[in-house]
Design a protein around this motif. Structure first.
Motif, short mmCIF file in Angstrom:
data_model
loop_
_atom_site.label_atom_id
_atom_site.label_comp_id
_atom_site.label_asym_id
_atom_site.label_seq_id
_atom_site.Cartn_x
_atom_site.Cartn_y
_atom_site.Cartn_z
N PRO A 52 0.83 -1.22 0.00
CA PRO A 52 0.00 0.00 0.00
C PRO A 52 0.86 1.26 0.00
N GLU A 53 0.21 2.39 -0.28
CA GLU A 53 0.93 3.67 -0.24
C GLU A 53 1.40 3.97 1.17
N LYS A 54 0.54 3.65 2.15
CA LYS A 54 0.93 3.81 3.55
C LYS A 54 1.11 2.43 4.16
N PRO A 55 2.16 2.20 4.94
CA PRO A 55 2.39 0.88 5.53
C PRO A 55 1.21 0.42 6.37
N PHE A 56 1.01 -0.88 6.43
CA PHE A 56 -0.04 -1.44 7.28
C PHE A 56 0.23 -1.03 8.73
N LEU A 57 -0.86 -0.79 9.47
CA LEU A 57 -0.70 -0.47 10.88
C LEU A 57 -0.22 -1.70 11.66
N SER A 58 -0.74 -2.88 11.26
CA SER A 58 -0.31 -4.09 11.96
C SER A 58 -0.52 -5.31 11.07
N SER A 73 5.06 -1.42 15.02
CA SER A 73 6.31 -0.67 14.85
C SER A 73 7.52 -1.57 15.09
N VAL A 74 7.29 -2.67 15.79
CA VAL A 74 8.32 -3.69 16.01
C VAL A 74 7.70 -5.05 15.79
N ASN A 75 8.56 -6.05 15.61
CA ASN A 75 8.09 -7.42 15.48
C ASN A 75 8.18 -8.13 16.83
N ILE A 76 7.11 -8.84 17.18
CA ILE A 76 7.09 -9.65 18.38
C ILE A 76 6.86 -11.09 17.95
N PRO A 113 -5.02 -2.15 7.69
CA PRO A 113 -4.46 -1.08 6.87
C PRO A 113 -4.57 0.28 7.56
N ASP A 114 -3.85 1.24 7.04
CA ASP A 114 -3.94 2.61 7.54
C ASP A 114 -5.14 3.27 6.88
#
Length: 260
Positions: A52-58, A73-76, A113-114
């Protein structure tokens, strides 16, 4: 709070939004059909999404209902998958490495998605052990036409999904003297005929591997039409000559005519 607790509670509101939106699971995010993998191999669950144009939120992946990796924002990552799992944040695709039989099961992806509604997809993975050591075992060393019987047993190691019997390049089918066990592991020849001699193959396979075993079967037959010719009577004290004629069948499909 433990790392696992954080993993399970990263996106708790996603399931609620899915219910409120009436979204069906598996709306084309993942290709239809199960995924197959080999023990110690690698599989990739590739989504149908474009970056997507904007990164996925999660992006979150679950195995049999339990979170195994979640990315914001980080991988768990669940400790049990450390070093053998990764996410492509641009598409949500998942790569799983060093597979084990225990990795077989259902995998679910949830993407937020954002500025859009959450998306969810589902796929099933089946992990197979590759086929090894395929062989055909035949206990009878000498087979005599119309007198002997034998069993050809197809043995192999690994995750066996199917066995296919072939004779002289053609599928071997049940007949009056040929039968198979329920699992197709054993072909029984009762009794053996001349037509049963030849090259037998057993092809053992699963979705990730195939192996073929070969066995040459020899059937002994003949001699046929043995005759003794000579006079039916002779005077006492005289010599006579008796002559025998035979059509002799020799092993290994060699037929010769002999007169003695």
């Amino acid at each position: 709070m433990s790392e696992k607790s954080v993993l399970d509670k990263t996106i708790p509101w996603t399931a609620v939004m899915l219910l409120l939106s009436g979204m069906c699971v598996g709306e084309g995010i993942l290709p239809a059909g199960p995924v197959s993998g080999a023990v110690a191999g690698t599989v990739k669950f590739t989504t149908t999404l474009r970056p997507p144009e904007k990164p996925f939120l999660s992006v979150s992946w679950r195995f049999n209902g339990v979170n195994i990796i979640s990315s914001t924002s980080v991988n768990i990552t669940d400790p049990g998958y450390a070093g053998r799992i990764s996410i492509d944040r641009a598409t949500g695709s998942l790569e799983l490495r060093n597979l084990a039989l225990e990795d077989s099961g259902e995998y679910t992806i949830t993407i937020t998605p954002d500025g859009g509604l959450p998306k969810q997809g589902r796929s099933t993975l089946t992990v197979y052990a590759p086929i090894t050591g395929a062989t055909i075992r035949s206990p009878a060393a000498i087979l005599i036409e119309d007198e002997s019987s034998t069993n050809l047993t197809c043995e192999a190691s690994g995750s066996i999904c199917s066995r296919e019997w072939i004779k002289d390049g053609q599928p071997l089918n049940p007949s009056g003297s040929v039968s198979f066990s329920l699992d197709n592991k054993t072909a029984s020849l009762q009794p053996v005929h001349i037509s049963d001699r030849g090259t037998y193959q057993c092809r053992v396979s699963n979705p990730v591997s195939t192996m073929t075993a070969t066995h040459n079967l020899t059937v002994s037959f003949g001699p046929y039409n043995v005759l003794i010719t000579g006079p039916s009577a002779a005077p006492q004290g005289h010599s006579i000559t008796l002559q025998s004629g035979c059509l002799m069948a020799i092993r290994r499909m060699l037929i010769t005519r002999c007169i003695s």
